[in-house]
Design a protein around this motif. Structure first.
Motif, mmCIF file in Angstrom:
data_model
loop_
_atom_site.group_PDB
_atom_site.id
_atom_site.type_symbol
_atom_site.label_atom_id
_atom_site.label_comp_id
_atom_site.label_asym_id
_atom_site.label_seq_id
_atom_site.Cartn_x
_atom_site.Cartn_y
_atom_site.Cartn_z
ATOM 1 N N GLU A 140 0.829 -1.208 0.000
ATOM 2 C CA GLU A 140 0.000 0.000 0.000
ATOM 3 C C GLU A 140 0.863 1.257 0.000
ATOM 4 O O GLU A 140 0.603 2.216 -0.736
ATOM 5 N N LYS A 141 1.907 1.253 0.832
ATOM 6 C CA LYS A 141 2.800 2.419 0.890
ATOM 7 C C LYS A 141 3.548 2.602 -0.425
ATOM 8 O O LYS A 141 3.709 3.717 -0.920
ATOM 9 N N SER B 172 2.689 1.543 -3.511
ATOM 10 C CA SER B 172 1.813 1.986 -4.597
ATOM 11 C C SER B 172 1.370 3.430 -4.391
ATOM 12 O O SER B 172 1.282 4.203 -5.348
ATOM 13 N N GLY B 173 1.131 3.823 -3.143
ATOM 14 C CA GLY B 173 0.754 5.212 -2.870
ATOM 15 C C GLY B 173 1.858 6.183 -3.243
ATOM 16 O O GLY B 173 1.613 7.229 -3.857
ATOM 17 N N SER B 174 3.102 5.813 -2.894
ATOM 18 C CA SER B 174 4.243 6.671 -3.244
ATOM 19 C C SER B 174 4.457 6.735 -4.748
ATOM 20 O O SER B 174 4.793 7.788 -5.299
ATOM 21 N N LEU C 266 2.135 6.417 -7.089
ATOM 22 C CA LEU C 266 1.089 7.261 -7.667
ATOM 23 C C LEU C 266 1.372 8.736 -7.408
ATOM 24 O O LEU C 266 1.203 9.578 -8.291
ATOM 25 N N GLU C 267 1.813 9.056 -6.213
ATOM 26 C CA GLU C 267 2.129 10.447 -5.871
ATOM 27 C C GLU C 267 3.279 10.970 -6.742
ATOM 28 O O GLU C 267 3.229 12.096 -7.245
#
Length: 95
Positions: free
Chosen positions: A80-81, A83-85, A87-88
Protein backbone atom coordinates in the motif's frame (compact mmCIF):
# COMPACT_ATOMS: atom_id res chain seq x y z
CA UNK A 1 12.50 -8.67 -47.30
CA UNK A 2 16.16 -8.03 -46.60
CA UNK A 3 17.37 -7.85 -43.02
CA UNK A 4 20.27 -5.49 -42.48
CA UNK A 5 23.56 -6.57 -41.04
CA UNK A 6 23.71 -3.75 -38.50
CA UNK A 7 25.00 -5.80 -35.59
CA UNK A 8 28.01 -7.07 -37.52
CA UNK A 9 28.73 -3.55 -38.72
CA UNK A 10 28.59 -2.38 -35.10
CA UNK A 11 30.98 -5.13 -33.97
CA UNK A 12 33.39 -4.31 -36.78
CA UNK A 13 33.35 -0.63 -35.81
CA UNK A 14 34.05 -1.48 -32.17
CA UNK A 15 36.92 -3.75 -33.13
CA UNK A 16 38.33 -1.06 -35.43
CA UNK A 17 38.15 1.51 -32.63
CA UNK A 18 39.95 -0.85 -30.27
CA UNK A 19 42.64 -1.51 -32.87
CA UNK A 20 43.04 2.22 -33.50
CA UNK A 21 43.35 2.90 -29.77
CA UNK A 22 45.98 0.19 -29.38
CA UNK A 23 47.93 1.50 -32.37
CA UNK A 24 47.78 5.02 -30.96
CA UNK A 25 49.18 3.81 -27.63
CA UNK A 26 52.02 2.02 -29.41
CA UNK A 27 52.95 5.01 -31.54
CA UNK A 28 52.93 7.47 -28.64
CA UNK A 29 56.42 7.79 -27.25
CA UNK A 30 56.75 7.29 -23.51
CA UNK A 31 57.42 10.51 -21.64
CA UNK A 32 55.85 12.67 -24.32
CA UNK A 33 52.32 13.52 -23.33
CA UNK A 34 49.97 14.68 -26.03
CA UNK A 35 48.58 18.16 -25.66
CA UNK A 36 44.96 17.89 -24.54
CA UNK A 37 42.35 20.57 -24.87
CA UNK A 38 41.01 21.87 -21.61
CA UNK A 39 37.32 21.55 -20.90
CA UNK A 40 35.39 23.99 -18.78
CA UNK A 41 32.58 22.56 -16.67
CA UNK A 42 29.89 24.71 -15.09
CA UNK A 43 27.89 23.27 -12.21
CA UNK A 44 24.52 24.82 -11.46
CA UNK A 45 23.71 26.28 -8.07
CA UNK A 46 21.02 23.63 -7.57
CA UNK A 47 23.55 20.85 -8.19
CA UNK A 48 26.00 22.45 -5.76
CA UNK A 49 23.29 22.67 -3.09
CA UNK A 50 22.32 19.04 -3.68
CA UNK A 51 25.93 17.95 -3.37
CA UNK A 52 26.25 19.79 -0.06
CA UNK A 53 23.15 18.18 1.41
CA UNK A 54 24.16 14.71 0.24
CA UNK A 55 27.67 15.00 1.67
CA UNK A 56 26.74 16.39 5.05
CA UNK A 57 23.87 14.08 5.93
CA UNK A 58 24.80 10.88 7.72
CA UNK A 59 22.62 7.77 7.61
CA UNK A 60 19.87 8.12 10.17
CA UNK A 61 18.85 5.60 12.78
CA UNK A 62 15.80 4.72 10.69
CA UNK A 63 17.96 3.75 7.73
CA UNK A 64 20.20 1.65 9.96
CA UNK A 65 17.14 -0.08 11.42
CA UNK A 66 15.84 -0.88 7.93
CA UNK A 67 19.24 -2.26 6.90
CA UNK A 68 19.34 -4.45 10.00
CA UNK A 69 15.79 -5.73 9.39
CA UNK A 70 16.64 -6.58 5.76
CA UNK A 71 19.77 -8.46 6.82
CA UNK A 72 17.85 -10.31 9.56
CA UNK A 73 15.06 -11.17 7.13
CA UNK A 74 12.43 -9.45 9.26
CA UNK A 75 11.75 -6.44 7.01
CA UNK A 76 8.14 -6.34 5.87
CA UNK A 77 7.19 -4.61 2.63
CA UNK A 78 3.97 -2.61 2.55
CA UNK A 79 2.44 -2.76 -0.94
CA UNK A 80 0.00 0.00 0.00
CA UNK A 81 2.80 2.42 0.89
CA UNK A 82 4.77 1.57 -2.24
CA UNK A 83 1.81 1.99 -4.60
CA UNK A 84 0.75 5.21 -2.87
CA UNK A 85 4.24 6.67 -3.24
CA UNK A 86 4.42 5.59 -6.88
CA UNK A 87 1.09 7.26 -7.67
CA UNK A 88 2.13 10.45 -5.87
CA UNK A 89 5.43 10.55 -7.78
CA UNK A 90 3.65 10.07 -11.11
CA UNK A 91 1.22 12.86 -10.29
CA UNK A 92 4.12 15.19 -9.44
CA UNK A 93 5.89 14.35 -12.69
CA UNK A 94 2.87 15.46 -14.73
CA UNK A 95 2.96 18.94 -13.18
Amino acid sequence: MKIGNGYNNYLNAVRQNQTNAQNKELTTKPGHAEKEESVQVNISDAAKQLAKTNNTELPSAKIEAIKKAVLDGTYEVSPEKISGSMLETMKNQRK
